[in-house]
Scaffold this active site. Structure first.
Site: not given
Length: 646
Positions: A466, A487
């Site tokens: 992230d 991600d």
């Protein structure tokens, strides 16, 4: 041989000189580190970087210093012709000189060699009082490959770190001037010196490393003044090396002087027997005198916004006191606090080189943060989702940012933003280890709430899971590098990544090293566009086909979050496999189940992908020429054209 401890490192007073160094003028041989140098492969002379000191002639000494890097193609050192002779010449004219024996190939490569160069500047500055030199008048000089090292030091220098235990590391590695003599400058064809590049970064270096070590691409406003000497007769290192660097210096408004001689083969040194070439040392000495004693004001850069405030880690005055007419602060947060709440025009905060341990919150519109250089202006913090929150509980993913902007017209340029949590060290801990952190999401940058028309230019974002959360409005990211593993680019915002390096970090898996994008775009909106960018892997050893282009994120199971991620004309390394995309779950639901969302139900596609990872498969949707017309930067940005971005 006698040794004495000084300022945290050893000075060796040699009864016999180091090899290749004449004893006539050398008074000291100084190791750059006490004990073994970082990364040393042994304890021989070749493993031990040193300085040899040539004190200035006492009746002419003016307090200036010259650190000399001999050439040799990064596989040997021409220490006499491009070291000792030069040091004697300058010392006799009042300039204290220091000849560096730095480590070279085939045993040593980048970044060890550059590390030696930076350390040499720090050692000289840390002992300025002992050698009776002015710490603000330290120049570097390099010949051929040594010129490349001097240029790298001049463009990649870092500020001192006040938290270091080693006092030498607390001082800046920035030289105050750089003199590059028939230097190797570029690592890029067609003018690269192949032998120097091979020894420095190998036969097949990664494109981002080639660019990072091409000095002409690294010049910034903070680069010190530069003096260049070259010859059009040089067939080993073409004169275009110096010419392209001079042009970059001019564009950045860095003071520069260049002397190009018609004749002179590579490696002419002082050229004492050539009536024309032998004039360059005197030109250099005069330029150095003017630079140190009669500095000229740097011309303004026409396309650079004016300065509203400055951040300088060395500033010791009251926050907001003016320096040269500009309100100055020691921290970024203090500068933001001093900005108007509702600026109608860009409020430009220039951040000098340094490492800023701050959690930076920007809740005002029209704020621009512009650093000195993305390699020298670094903002760092290390929160993760399980970090305790001030009011109780934990921060959660959304609270882990190092820098967060919530209002329109935010601009970030020439900085590195880091989430410094040690993800890999934590991952290696046993599941039974009570110190192992479970929720390791950690943001470097978050754009949320009312953020819109945000620009991120020439920036590095570093994290793991992230890294970059773009969750509101429109954002334009250009000429930047973003690193992470899981991600690491996610959110519901409309984002264009133009000419960027997207780097997947290696988790050590042979099958799954993560996912690049995790968009949560509303079904009515455009999402993420990766445009003419490069998808890279951390190292050549990283497993092939172990990273997915992305997966669909549905926060809380939101059915309207039909993510969009489009890759247009992107180069992809082989860490991207035939699978292309992956599924993602949300939940658990009220009945304890997880809901899985499949990539084929999202808006994922590619157009004209190239490179080893551009594998055609049934799971990787390809856009037609007609379809591609509906996925352009202009459409993603809804007609907004970021002003001032070239």
């Amino acid at each position: 041989m006698k040794t004495v401890l000084l300022a945290g490192y050893l000075l060796i007073f040699a009864s016999a000189p180091a090899r290749h160094i004449s004893a006539l003028d050398a008074q000291e041989v100084v190791p750059l580190w006490s004990g073994s140098a970082p990364g040393a492969l042994g304890r021989t002379e070749e493993d031990t970087p040193t300085l040899t000191v040539f004190p200035a002639r006492a009746d002419r000494a003016d307090g200036s210093a010259m650190i000399v890097f001999p050439g040799g193609g990064y596989d040997h050192l021409a220490t006499d012709k491009e070291g000792v002779q030069v040091a004697r010449w300058f010392a006799d004219r009042g300039v204290s000189a220091f000849v560096v024996r730095y480590r070279v190939g085939p045993r040593y490569h980048h970044p060890i060699i550059e590390q030696d160069g930076l350390r040499a500047v720090r050692v000289v500055r840390a002992s300025a009082a002992r050698w009776r030199i002015d710490p603000s008048r330290i120049a570097v000089m390099g010949f051929s490959a040594g010129g490349h090292l001097a240029g790298s030091v001049a463009t990649h220098w870092t500020a001192g770190d006040s938290q270091q235990g080693d006092p030498v590391e607390r001082v800046s590695a920035r030289p105050d001037a750089a003199l590059l003599i028939y230097p190797v400058v570029t690592m890029q064809a067609p003018y690269v010196h192949a032998g120097s590049r091979r020894q420095l970064i190998g036969e097949q270096p990664q494109p981002d490393l080639v660019r990072a070590l091409s000095i002409e691409t690294q010049v910034s406003r903070e680069t010190p003044p530069v003096f260049l000497v070259a010859s059009t007769e040089d067939r080993s290192v073409p004169v275009e090396n110096s010419v392209t660097l001079y042009q970059s210096l001019r564009r950045a408004a860095v003071p520069a002087e260049m002397h190009v001689y018609e004749r002179g083969r590579h490696g002419f040194g002082l050229a004492a027997t050539d009536a024309a070439l032998s004039t360059w040392p005197q030109h250099a000495a005069e330029w150095l005198r003017r630079t140190f004693h009669e500095p000229i004001a740097r011309p303004a850069i026409v396309d650079t916004a004016s300065t509203s405030a400055a951040v300088d880690p060395a500033f010791r005055g009251k926050a907001g006191d003016k320096v040269n007419g500009v309100p100055t602060y020691r921290t970024i947060n203090a500068a933001i606090e001093g900005a108007p709440n509702f600026a109608q025009t860009p409020w430009v905060i220039r951040v000098r080189a340094g490492r800023y341990a701050e959690k930076v919150l920007i809740e005002k519109p029209n704020i621009r943060l512009i650093g000195a250089h993305r390699d020298s202006t670094i903002i760092t913090w290390g929160d993760v989702a399980s970090t305790p929150a001030p009011g109780g509980g934990t921060l959660g993913t959304r609270g882990t940012w190092t820098l967060k902007a919530t209002q329109p017209d935010f601009w970030l340029e020439r900085v590195t933003v880091v989430n410094s949590f040690d993800y890999n060290a934590n991952a290696k801990k046993a599941a039974t280890d009570s110190t192992k952190i479970r929720d390791t999401q950690g943001l470097a940058v978050a754009l949320t709430d009312r953020s819109d028309r945000a620009v991120i230019r020439d920036v590095v974002l570093l994290g793991n899971q992230d890294t970059f959360f773009a969750d509101a409005g429109r954002t334009y990211v250009t000429k930047s590098r973003i690193e992470g593993n899981v991600d690491f680019i996610f959110g519901s915002g409309r984002v264009v990544f133009d000419d960027c390096d997207i780097v997947s970090l290696d988790r050590g898996s042979t099958t799954n090293n993560g996912y690049i994008a995790a968009p949560s775009t509303d079904i009515t909106s455009y999402g993420m566009l990766f445009y003419k960018s490069r998808l890279k892997k951390q190292s050549p050893q990283m497993a092939p086909a172990s990273v997915s282009l992305g997966r669909p994120w549905h926060p809380g199971g939101n059915p309207r979050a039909v993510g969009m991620a489009i890759f247009v004309e992107c180069w992809m390394d082989d860490h991207i496999g035939a699978k292309g995309w992956d599924r993602m779950s949300a939940g658990p639901t009220n009945n304890g189940e997880r809901v899985w969302f499949e990539p084929e139900n999202s808006r994922f596609a590619e157009y004209r992908s190239t490179g080893p990872g551009a594998v055609e498969s049934a799971g990787r949707r390809r856009l037609s020429d007609g379809d591609a017309l509906t996925y352009t930067p202009d459409l993603f940005l809804d007609g907004w054209k970021p002003g001032g971005v070239q």
